[in-house]
Design a protein around this motif. Structure first.
Motif, short mmCIF file in Angstrom:
data_model
loop_
_atom_site.label_atom_id
_atom_site.label_comp_id
_atom_site.label_asym_id
_atom_site.label_seq_id
_atom_site.Cartn_x
_atom_site.Cartn_y
_atom_site.Cartn_z
N GLY A 17 0.82 -1.21 0.00
CA GLY A 17 0.00 0.00 0.00
C GLY A 17 0.85 1.25 0.00
O GLY A 17 0.60 2.20 -0.76
N TYR A 18 1.88 1.26 0.84
CA TYR A 18 2.78 2.41 0.86
C TYR A 18 3.53 2.55 -0.45
O TYR A 18 3.64 3.65 -1.01
CB TYR A 18 3.77 2.32 2.03
CG TYR A 18 4.79 3.44 1.98
CD1 TYR A 18 4.40 4.74 2.23
CD2 TYR A 18 6.10 3.20 1.62
CE1 TYR A 18 5.31 5.79 2.14
CE2 TYR A 18 7.02 4.22 1.54
CZ TYR A 18 6.61 5.52 1.81
OH TYR A 18 7.52 6.54 1.72
N ALA A 19 4.03 1.45 -0.97
CA ALA A 19 4.81 1.49 -2.21
C ALA A 19 3.95 2.02 -3.37
O ALA A 19 4.40 2.87 -4.15
CB ALA A 19 5.36 0.11 -2.54
N ALA A 66 -1.56 3.56 10.87
CA ALA A 66 -1.61 4.90 11.46
C ALA A 66 -0.31 5.23 12.21
O ALA A 66 0.20 6.35 12.11
CB ALA A 66 -2.80 5.01 12.40
N GLY A 67 0.22 4.26 12.93
CA GLY A 67 1.42 4.50 13.72
C GLY A 67 2.67 4.68 12.90
O GLY A 67 3.64 5.30 13.35
N SER A 68 2.68 4.16 11.68
CA SER A 68 3.87 4.31 10.85
C SER A 68 4.06 5.76 10.41
O SER A 68 5.19 6.17 10.13
CB SER A 68 3.80 3.38 9.63
OG SER A 68 2.78 3.78 8.74
N HIS A 69 2.99 6.53 10.38
CA HIS A 69 3.11 7.93 9.95
C HIS A 69 3.94 8.77 10.92
O HIS A 69 4.92 9.39 10.49
CB HIS A 69 1.72 8.52 9.72
CG HIS A 69 1.05 7.99 8.50
ND1 HIS A 69 0.43 6.75 8.48
CD2 HIS A 69 0.92 8.49 7.26
CE1 HIS A 69 -0.06 6.54 7.27
NE2 HIS A 69 0.23 7.57 6.51
N PRO A 70 3.61 8.83 12.20
CA PRO A 70 4.47 9.61 13.09
C PRO A 70 5.85 8.98 13.28
O PRO A 70 6.84 9.70 13.46
CB PRO A 70 3.69 9.67 14.41
CG PRO A 70 2.67 8.60 14.33
CD PRO A 70 2.41 8.35 12.88
N LEU A 71 5.92 7.67 13.23
CA LEU A 71 7.21 7.01 13.35
C LEU A 71 8.13 7.36 12.19
O LEU A 71 9.34 7.50 12.35
CB LEU A 71 7.01 5.50 13.45
CG LEU A 71 8.25 4.64 13.69
CD1 LEU A 71 8.93 5.04 14.99
CD2 LEU A 71 7.87 3.17 13.70
N ALA A 72 7.54 7.55 11.01
CA ALA A 72 8.34 7.89 9.82
C ALA A 72 9.07 9.21 10.00
O ALA A 72 10.16 9.40 9.45
CB ALA A 72 7.43 7.96 8.59
N LYS A 73 8.51 10.12 10.79
CA LYS A 73 9.18 11.41 11.03
C LYS A 73 10.45 11.24 11.85
O LYS A 73 11.34 12.05 11.78
CB LYS A 73 8.22 12.36 11.71
CG LYS A 73 7.07 12.77 10.81
CD LYS A 73 6.10 13.69 11.49
CE LYS A 73 4.95 14.01 10.54
NZ LYS A 73 3.96 14.84 11.14
N LYS A 74 10.52 10.15 12.61
CA LYS A 74 11.68 9.91 13.46
C LYS A 74 12.72 9.00 12.81
O LYS A 74 13.91 9.22 12.98
CB LYS A 74 11.23 9.30 14.79
CG LYS A 74 10.37 10.23 15.61
CD LYS A 74 10.07 9.62 16.96
CE LYS A 74 9.15 10.51 17.75
NZ LYS A 74 9.82 11.57 18.45
N ILE A 75 12.27 7.99 12.08
CA ILE A 75 13.24 7.00 11.56
C ILE A 75 13.22 6.87 10.04
O ILE A 75 14.00 6.12 9.48
CB ILE A 75 13.02 5.61 12.20
CG1 ILE A 75 11.67 5.01 11.82
CG2 ILE A 75 13.18 5.67 13.71
CD1 ILE A 75 11.49 3.55 12.23
#
Length: 99
Positions: A17-19, A66-75
């Motif tokens: 989905g992301y790809a 949903a959690g991958s979105h804020p995590l993406a800002k960090k890693i």
């Protein structure tokens, strides 16, 4: 889908989905991939492990998205997506695929 582990379907839905959204630049198209895999996995979770397990794994699938979105800002985006996919896949394997 009898022989395909749901852990693979769920992880593929998150990563795929992301790809698709990233490479086509059409976010709704990525959502279609995410949703289709989630529905397919959810139906199989329900068949293999029952409604409570399917609900829990479905909630984890949505939380991983949903959690991958804020995590993406960090890693970074790809590590966040792969991390979320790994967590969901591990849980799906433990609950529905382990046999």
């Amino acid at each position: 889908m009898e022989r395909t582990p749901t852990s693979v379907v769920a992880a593929a839905g998150l990563v795929g989905g992301y790809a698709v959204a990233r490479w086509t630049k059409v976010r709704p198209l990525g959502g279609v991939v995410l949703g289709a895999a989630g529905i397919a996995a959810g139906r199989e979770w329900h068949r293999r492990a029952g409604a409570p397990a399917a609900a829990g794994l479905g909630a984890l699938y949505v939380a991983g998205f949903a959690g991958s979105h804020p995590l993406a800002k960090k890693i970074g985006a790809w590590p966040a997506v792969f991390g979320a996919a790994g967590v969901v896949a591990a849980a799906a394997w433990a609950v529905a695929d382990r046999g």
